[in-house]
Design a protein around this motif. Structure first.
Motif, PDB file in Angstrom:
ATOM      1  N   SER A  25       0.829  -1.200   0.000  1.00  0.00           N
ATOM      2  CA  SER A  25       0.000   0.000   0.000  1.00  0.00           C
ATOM      3  C   SER A  25       0.868   1.258   0.000  1.00  0.00           C
ATOM      4  N   PRO A  26       0.638   2.205  -0.926  1.00  0.00           N
ATOM      5  CA  PRO A  26       1.412   3.449  -0.919  1.00  0.00           C
ATOM      6  C   PRO A  26       1.183   4.251   0.358  1.00  0.00           C
ATOM      7  N   ARG A  27      -0.002   4.149   0.951  1.00  0.00           N
ATOM      8  CA  ARG A  27      -0.251   4.855   2.212  1.00  0.00           C
ATOM      9  C   ARG A  27       0.659   4.313   3.316  1.00  0.00           C
ATOM     10  N   TRP A  28       0.777   3.003   3.381  1.00  0.00           N
ATOM     11  CA  TRP A  28       1.656   2.417   4.401  1.00  0.00           C
ATOM     12  C   TRP A  28       3.116   2.744   4.116  1.00  0.00           C
ATOM     13  N   ASP A  73       1.370  13.938  -2.222  1.00  0.00           N
ATOM     14  CA  ASP A  73       1.267  15.136  -1.379  1.00  0.00           C
ATOM     15  C   ASP A  73       0.064  15.052  -0.446  1.00  0.00           C
ATOM     16  N   GLU A  74      -1.076  14.585  -0.971  1.00  0.00           N
ATOM     17  CA  GLU A  74      -2.266  14.449  -0.131  1.00  0.00           C
ATOM     18  C   GLU A  74      -2.039  13.427   0.986  1.00  0.00           C
ATOM     19  N   ILE A  75      -1.375  12.337   0.640  1.00  0.00           N
ATOM     20  CA  ILE A  75      -1.087  11.300   1.647  1.00  0.00           C
ATOM     21  C   ILE A  75      -0.181  11.870   2.732  1.00  0.00           C
ATOM     22  N   LYS A  76       0.821  12.653   2.336  1.00  0.00           N
ATOM     23  CA  LYS A  76       1.754  13.228   3.313  1.00  0.00           C
ATOM     24  C   LYS A  76       1.044  14.217   4.240  1.00  0.00           C
ATOM     25  N   GLN A  77       0.108  14.988   3.684  1.00  0.00           N
ATOM     26  CA  GLN A  77      -0.646  15.920   4.520  1.00  0.00           C
ATOM     27  C   GLN A  77      -1.472  15.170   5.568  1.00  0.00           C
ATOM     28  N   VAL A  78      -2.132  14.104   5.128  1.00  0.00           N
ATOM     29  CA  VAL A  78      -2.900  13.290   6.070  1.00  0.00           C
ATOM     30  C   VAL A  78      -1.971  12.622   7.069  1.00  0.00           C
ATOM     31  N   GLN A  79      -0.794  12.219   6.597  1.00  0.00           N
ATOM     32  CA  GLN A  79       0.179  11.570   7.471  1.00  0.00           C
ATOM     33  C   GLN A  79       0.615  12.497   8.592  1.00  0.00           C
ATOM     34  N   THR A  80       0.803  13.772   8.279  1.00  0.00           N
ATOM     35  CA  THR A  80       1.186  14.747   9.305  1.00  0.00           C
ATOM     36  C   THR A  80       0.116  14.832  10.381  1.00  0.00           C
ATOM     37  N   ARG A  81      -1.149  14.835   9.962  1.00  0.00           N
ATOM     38  CA  ARG A  81      -2.242  14.864  10.926  1.00  0.00           C
ATOM     39  C   ARG A  81      -2.260  13.577  11.749  1.00  0.00           C
ATOM     40  N   LEU A 117       2.399   3.343  -6.774  1.00  0.00           N
ATOM     41  CA  LEU A 117       1.336   4.079  -7.465  1.00  0.00           C
ATOM     42  C   LEU A 117       1.536   4.057  -8.973  1.00  0.00           C
ATOM     43  N   ALA A 118       2.789   4.079  -9.426  1.00  0.00           N
ATOM     44  CA  ALA A 118       3.066   4.076 -10.865  1.00  0.00           C
ATOM     45  C   ALA A 118       2.562   2.796 -11.534  1.00  0.00           C
ATOM     46  N   ARG A 119       2.408   1.729 -10.769  1.00  0.00           N
ATOM     47  CA  ARG A 119       1.904   0.472 -11.329  1.00  0.00           C
ATOM     48  C   ARG A 119       0.390   0.477 -11.472  1.00  0.00           C
ATOM     49  N   VAL A 120      -0.292   1.414 -10.776  1.00  0.00           N
ATOM     50  CA  VAL A 120      -1.758   1.427 -10.806  1.00  0.00           C
ATOM     51  C   VAL A 120      -2.319   2.792 -11.197  1.00  0.00           C
ATOM     52  N   ARG A 121      -1.466   3.720 -11.653  1.00  0.00           N
ATOM     53  CA  ARG A 121      -1.892   5.037 -12.127  1.00  0.00           C
ATOM     54  C   ARG A 121      -1.228   5.321 -13.461  1.00  0.00           C
ATOM     55  N   GLU A 122      -1.936   6.033 -14.353  1.00  0.00           N
ATOM     56  CA  GLU A 122      -1.391   6.356 -15.672  1.00  0.00           C
ATOM     57  C   GLU A 122      -0.696   7.721 -15.701  1.00  0.00           C
ATOM     58  N   ASP A 123      -1.105   8.640 -14.820  1.00  0.00           N
ATOM     59  CA  ASP A 123      -0.678  10.040 -14.879  1.00  0.00           C
ATOM     60  C   ASP A 123       0.356  10.339 -13.789  1.00  0.00           C
ATOM     61  N   GLN A 124       1.570  10.741 -14.190  1.00  0.00           N
ATOM     62  CA  GLN A 124       2.631  11.028 -13.226  1.00  0.00           C
ATOM     63  C   GLN A 124       2.271  12.212 -12.331  1.00  0.00           C
ATOM     64  N   ARG A 125       1.608  13.229 -12.913  1.00  0.00           N
ATOM     65  CA  ARG A 125       1.223  14.381 -12.096  1.00  0.00           C
ATOM     66  C   ARG A 125       0.196  13.980 -11.039  1.00  0.00           C
ATOM     67  N   ALA A 126      -0.702  13.097 -11.404  1.00  0.00           N
ATOM     68  CA  ALA A 126      -1.684  12.617 -10.431  1.00  0.00           C
ATOM     69  C   ALA A 126      -1.004  11.845  -9.306  1.00  0.00           C
ATOM     70  N   ILE A 127       0.059  11.132  -9.630  1.00  0.00           N
ATOM     71  CA  ILE A 127       0.811  10.394  -8.610  1.00  0.00           C
ATOM     72  C   ILE A 127       1.408  11.364  -7.605  1.00  0.00           C
ATOM     73  N   GLU A 128       2.048  12.445  -8.089  1.00  0.00           N
ATOM     74  CA  GLU A 128       2.667  13.409  -7.185  1.00  0.00           C
ATOM     75  C   GLU A 128       1.621  14.105  -6.326  1.00  0.00           C
ATOM     76  N   ARG A 138       3.962   6.174   5.251  1.00  0.00           N
ATOM     77  CA  ARG A 138       4.067   6.170   6.717  1.00  0.00           C
ATOM     78  C   ARG A 138       5.433   5.675   7.181  1.00  0.00           C
ATOM     79  N   GLN A 139       6.034   4.761   6.418  1.00  0.00           N
ATOM     80  CA  GLN A 139       7.357   4.238   6.774  1.00  0.00           C
ATOM     81  C   GLN A 139       8.493   5.097   6.205  1.00  0.00           C
ATOM     82  N   SER A 140       8.151   6.289   5.697  1.00  0.00           N
ATOM     83  CA  SER A 140       9.136   7.200   5.089  1.00  0.00           C
ATOM     84  C   SER A 140       9.808   6.559   3.882  1.00  0.00           C
ATOM     85  N   ARG A 141       9.060   5.795   3.114  1.00  0.00           N
ATOM     86  CA  ARG A 141       9.563   5.132   1.905  1.00  0.00           C
ATOM     87  C   ARG A 141       8.813   5.698   0.697  1.00  0.00           C
ATOM     88  N   GLU A 142       8.985   7.000   0.494  1.00  0.00           N
ATOM     89  CA  GLU A 142       8.217   7.701  -0.539  1.00  0.00           C
ATOM     90  C   GLU A 142       8.545   7.210  -1.944  1.00  0.00           C
TER      91      GLU A 142
END
Length: 461
Positions: free
Chosen positions: A194-197, A226-234, A211-222, A200-204
């Motif tokens: 899981s990219p979320r996990w 960023d959204e995951i990191k924001q939630v991670q901070t919370r 995510l690149a294996r399950v997403r087509e758009d590189q910008r969407a991946i970034e 969390r382990q600081s393995r960005e």
């Protein structure tokens, strides 16, 4: 990107592979819980089991499921979703072997307790794993591969119970579970975590690769990183079991755990486990009762597939509100038929079968489709492992209560009265979803979480 576009291309095909492989655990769930219906007659003869012994062997898997659901939250948080699924697969294999070679009923009960641990663990981690990898627009269709696999497992168990009684001993019936368990264990080696996990382990970097294996758009991946990191901070400020009790988490917990409870209290397992019993009481012979139970399994699978195809279009809340009243009505009519024709005759017997199948259409195509899906979506990342374990434990605990009291309820109220009681539970489920469960279709996990923190986690928002 539209949901249809997300299903095409290499990334779209790969997320379907991920969902299908992980959902093998759903097949094991369906098969291992359902096979007891066809195997119990042989087991009772071999071990001379009375009523209490049969209940012990049957319900042991449900006790194990509650335990597994609670324990696997910590394992998933520490080791990751992927490795946890591999551990669960190994436990499925161990439980299948233990059941096949059980020398006594007590040992069989222990083996089914082990199988239950794997079932509970799978229901805690697999929907979450798929949801955390799938794009928002197709998340419902991907997570519900788990539900479809449950239906396939239930159908496989019903086919074995109906057609292989004279060819397979109950030991073989349990032992064949080793095959899909081994397939799941080996296949998970090649899937991403899981990219979320991983974040969390600081393995960005690994999260981006996943995510690149399950997403087509590189910008969407970034953007997603960023959204995951924001939630991670919370999460770092709010996480842990203490956060589960925080008032602002309450709407998500109430919605998720309530759906989990009504997924079982609506009566699905009662029909899967006890349809042959009800039909024998209605005047059917053993063979006709088993074939009718097979029909229940077929309808369950067909409606689960149908629900999977429409859940991202109709939405989770709307699908439940459309289907659950039909299930309640079918149980009301079924109760009336049992009350009016206690002895059973040809016409009333087949009316009973029709009511059971109609109930399965509305229940399996509605709340059964969204039960695990809602649990994979509504809980914030800070409490996701703890909340999903509570979700699975609530579902299995409700299952245990329903299964453990169904025959007692029938003895106390009569079969008709018991059906009316379950109809009332379905009505309560409709009211609960209408009042407390918001729509989650088409929204990312982070957007759902943001609505919770902003006080917008409610129907109509």
């Amino acid at each position: 990107m539209s949901p249809r576009a997300q299903d095409t291309g290499h990334a779209g095909r790969f997320i379907q592979i991920v969902a299908c492989v992980a959902a093998i655990s759903g097949f094991l769930y369906g098969y291992d819980t359902g096979i007891i219906s066809g195997a119990l007659l042989q087991i009772s003869d071999d071990f001379s089991l009375e009523h209490r012994g049969q209940e012990m062997v049957t319900s042991a898997i449900l006790v194990g499921a509650v335990i597994g659901a609670l324990i696997c939250a910590r394992v998933s948080r520490r080791l990751g979703r992927r490795l946890t699924i591999m551990i669960v697969a190994a436990i499925f294999a161990l439980g299948a072997l233990g059941a096949a070679f059980s020398p006594t009923a007590l040992w069989l009960g222990v083996a089914r307790l082990v199988l239950g641990f794997a079932v509970g663990g799978a229901t805690q981690v697999v929907p979450t794993y798929i949801a955390e990898l799938a794009p928002a627009g197709v998340r419902g269709r991907m997570v519900t591969w788990f539900n479809v696999s449950i239906g396939i497992g239930i159908l496989a168990a019903a086919l074995v119970g109906s057609f292989l009684q004279d060819l397979w001993s109950w030991r073989v019936m349990f032992g064949v579970g080793l095959v899909p368990a081994t397939l799941l264990l080996i296949s998970m080696i090649w899937l991403p975590d899981s990219p979320r996990w991983l974040v969390r382990q600081s393995r960005e970097d690994e999260a981006r690769q996943a995510l690149a294996r399950v997403r087509e758009d590189q910008r969407a991946i970034e953007k997603e990183i960023d959204e995951i990191k924001q939630v991670q901070t919370r999460e770092q400020q709010e996480g842990g079991w203490r956060a589960v009790l925080h008032p602002k988490m309450r709407p998500a917990l109430v919605a998720g755990l309530g759906v989990a409870a009504f997924t079982q209290l609506s009566g699905i397992e009662m029909m899967i486990y006890y349809t042959p019993t009800f039909l024998r009481d209605a005047g059917f012979g053993d063979s006709a009762a088993l074939y009718s139970a097979l029909g229940v399994a077929v309808v369950y699978l067909i409606m689960t597939v149908a629900g999977k195809l429409v859940v991202d279009r109709l939405g989770r809340r709307r699908l439940t509100l459309l289907m659950m009243p039909g299930a309640a009505l079918a149980l009301l009519v079924l109760g009336a038929v049992f009350r009016l024709h206690e002895g059973g005759d040809g016409a009333s017997s087949w009316l009973i079968v029709a009511c059971i199948l109609v109930f399965m259409i509305f229940n399996a195509g509605g709340i059964q489709v969204v039960g695990w899906l809602i649990g994979s979506e509504v809980y914030p990342l800070a409490i996701r492992e703890q909340a999903t374990s509570l979700h699975a434990a609530t579902l299995w605990g409700s299952n245990l209560i329903l299964t453990g009291t169904a025959l007692t309820m029938v003895n106390a109220l009569g079969t008709g009265g018991a059906m009316w009681f379950y109809a009332v539970l379905n009505v309560l489920g409709v009211l609960f979803v209408w009042r407390l469960v918001p729509e989650t279709k088409g929204r990312s996990l982070e957007q759902i979480e943001q609505s919770l923190h902003e006080g917008r986690f409610r129907p109509g928002q």
